[in-house]
Design a protein around this motif. Structure first.
Motif, short mmCIF file in Angstrom:
data_model
loop_
_atom_site.label_atom_id
_atom_site.label_comp_id
_atom_site.label_asym_id
_atom_site.label_seq_id
_atom_site.Cartn_x
_atom_site.Cartn_y
_atom_site.Cartn_z
N VAL A 279 54.77 37.38 32.60
CA VAL A 279 54.49 38.72 32.89
C VAL A 279 52.96 37.47 33.52
O VAL A 279 52.59 37.95 34.29
CB VAL A 279 53.73 39.06 32.09
N LYS A 280 52.41 36.18 32.37
CA LYS A 280 51.89 35.69 32.52
C LYS A 280 51.99 34.27 32.14
O LYS A 280 53.20 33.62 31.65
CB LYS A 280 50.94 35.83 31.32
N ASP A 285 45.73 30.29 35.86
CA ASP A 285 45.42 31.65 35.73
C ASP A 285 46.77 32.30 36.05
O ASP A 285 47.20 31.54 36.90
CB ASP A 285 43.98 31.90 36.45
N SER A 286 46.53 33.75 36.12
CA SER A 286 47.73 34.61 36.34
C SER A 286 47.68 35.54 36.90
O SER A 286 48.17 36.95 37.24
CB SER A 286 48.53 35.32 35.57
N ASP A 287 46.13 35.06 38.26
CA ASP A 287 46.07 36.72 39.52
C ASP A 287 46.85 36.36 40.05
O ASP A 287 47.85 36.41 40.76
CB ASP A 287 44.71 36.16 39.53
N SER A 326 53.13 43.77 34.92
CA SER A 326 52.37 42.87 34.84
C SER A 326 50.97 43.03 34.88
O SER A 326 50.39 44.70 34.63
CB SER A 326 52.58 43.47 37.06
N LEU A 327 50.27 42.25 34.61
CA LEU A 327 48.78 42.26 34.31
C LEU A 327 48.03 43.09 35.07
O LEU A 327 47.59 43.66 34.62
CB LEU A 327 48.66 40.71 34.42
N THR A 328 48.29 42.96 36.47
CA THR A 328 47.82 43.96 37.38
C THR A 328 48.34 45.86 37.03
O THR A 328 47.47 46.42 37.10
CB THR A 328 47.92 43.99 39.14
N ILE A 330 48.65 46.50 33.66
CA ILE A 330 48.09 46.56 32.41
C ILE A 330 46.46 47.06 33.11
O ILE A 330 46.42 48.18 32.30
CB ILE A 330 48.21 45.76 31.85
N ALA A 331 46.13 46.56 33.43
CA ALA A 331 44.42 45.92 34.21
C ALA A 331 44.38 47.53 34.57
O ALA A 331 43.04 48.10 34.21
CB ALA A 331 43.79 45.05 34.83
#
Length: 370
Positions: A279-280, A285-287, A326-328, A330-331
């Motif tokens: 995921v990260k 960074d992991s954008d 993914s981080l996106t 979640i965000a």
């Protein structure tokens, strides 16, 4: 003879690792890495100044959609599934600088096809394509034991670089998406891009050990650090996922190999494997857009050795497929809109390898093993 069996088993058991090659098992873009383990393993059996040349072919078709570990069979029923067909070929060379130190080079090529509705205006199913050189790897490693200490088995540690030689902005024609519904050239999906645009650092460990009755335990794993954040390639997705991410990658395999003494050169293997995209990233960074996830597979195989040639076939069969959030995801989630992207996975992978050990001209095939 026992030493010959051990070295032959090392050649075959580590050659099995080439199925870590897995060029994604679908929409989770796990890049092919067959050259690393294959060439590294051969380095243990060749002597100083000798070479090993190998090639590996792999194929899969991904079409089963998962959100988390839950399959969504309605995608197939409704004809909305995304289908990837992937063909990959690696050409690998290893060289033994000494009994314990080796160097490797891997040159991968790929051809991919992708069929979908949602990428073509959601009204018609069309195909997109990518083909060419993928991301090269170069590395070196060190076997921990030599001489008598290595007779029962050995473990190697290695380091390598993944070079951004593959096109990470490969484009194809998309239909019903341009002005007035016209066709338009766009970057293909991340899962069939030939590279990711990052300079990666690979840490690798692997080994093989002799058990009673000529059973051999093999194991290997790697983690690839990809510090670059995003690569600038457009995805045509929502704003937080508009640019492709450059993700880390990992894999681990272990299993048992058994030479069949009654039939010269024939061997069977059975193991398990885990591979995926985190995921990260661990560094940087992991954008951007990525489809994190992992696959757990059972990995049966068949091999045959004849002189200095080794061939094998492995067919990993997926047991667990998980497209993690993914981080996106979640965000961008809200209490009213919980986001969890899906991904298509394959049922199985086909891997076929051939390796050629080039011995020194002043040596016979087995006289160094006496």
């Amino acid at each position: 003879m026992k030493k010959h069996i051990l070295i032959s088993s090392i050649l075959v058991a580590i050659l099995i690792r080439s199925s870590t090659d897995t060029f994604a098992q679908g929409c989770v873009a796990i890049r092919q890495f067959s050259g690393i383990g294959n060439a590294v393993g051969q380095g243990n059996a060749i002597e100083k100044g000798e070479w090993n040349i190998s090639t590996n072919y792999r194929y899969f078709k991904s079409f089963r959609h998962f959100r988390g570990s839950h399959e969504e069979p309605d995608r197939i029923t409704n004809n909305t599934e995304v289908i990837n067909w992937s063909h990959g070929v690696d050409f690998n060379v290893s060289y033994a600088f000494s009994e314990r130190v080796y160097g490797i080079l891997s040159l991968p090529f790929a051809y991919n096809e992708r069929s979908s509705l949602y990428e073509h205006g959601r009204t018609e199913r069309h195909m997109t394509y990518s083909s060419g050189l993928a991301d090269m790897r170069i590395g070196a490693g060190y076997w921990l034991f030599s001489g008598e200490k290595a007779r029962k088995g050995n473990t190697a540690i290695g380091f390598g670089l993944k070079l951004p030689t593959g096109d990470y902005n490969a484009k194809s024609t998309f239909y019903n998406v341009g002005p007035g519904g016209s066709p338009e050239e766009r970057p293909v999906d991340q899962s069939i891009q030939l590279g990711d645009g990052g300079l990666g650092l690979i840490i690798d460990a692997q080994g093989v050990w002799n058990f009673p009755k000529n059973f051999f335990l093999y194991y290997d794993g790697f983690y690839m650090f990809n510090p670059r954040n995003t690569n600038g390639t457009l995805t045509n997705r929502r704003p937080s996922e508009a640019i492709m991410s450059v993700p880390d990658q990992f894999a681990f395999r272990t299993g048992v190999f058994k030479p069949i003494s009654a039939v010269h050169g024939l061997g069977l293997s059975l193991g398990g494997r885990l591979e995926g995209i985190p995921v990260k990233d661990l560094v940087g960074d992991s954008d951007g857009f990525r489809r994190p996830g992992y696959v757990v597979s059972v990995d049966p195989g068949l091999s045959y050795m004849l002189g200095n040639f080794t061939t094998r076939i492995n067919i990993p069969i997926a047991l667990v497929r998980n497209r993690t959030r993914s981080l996106t995801d979640i965000a961008d989630s809200t209490p009213e809109n919980f986001r969890h992207g899906d991904a298509a996975f394959a049922d199985y992978l086909v891997n076929v390898s051939l390796a050629w050990r080039i011995i020194k001209k002043d040596k016979g095939v087995f006289n160094s093993l006496d």
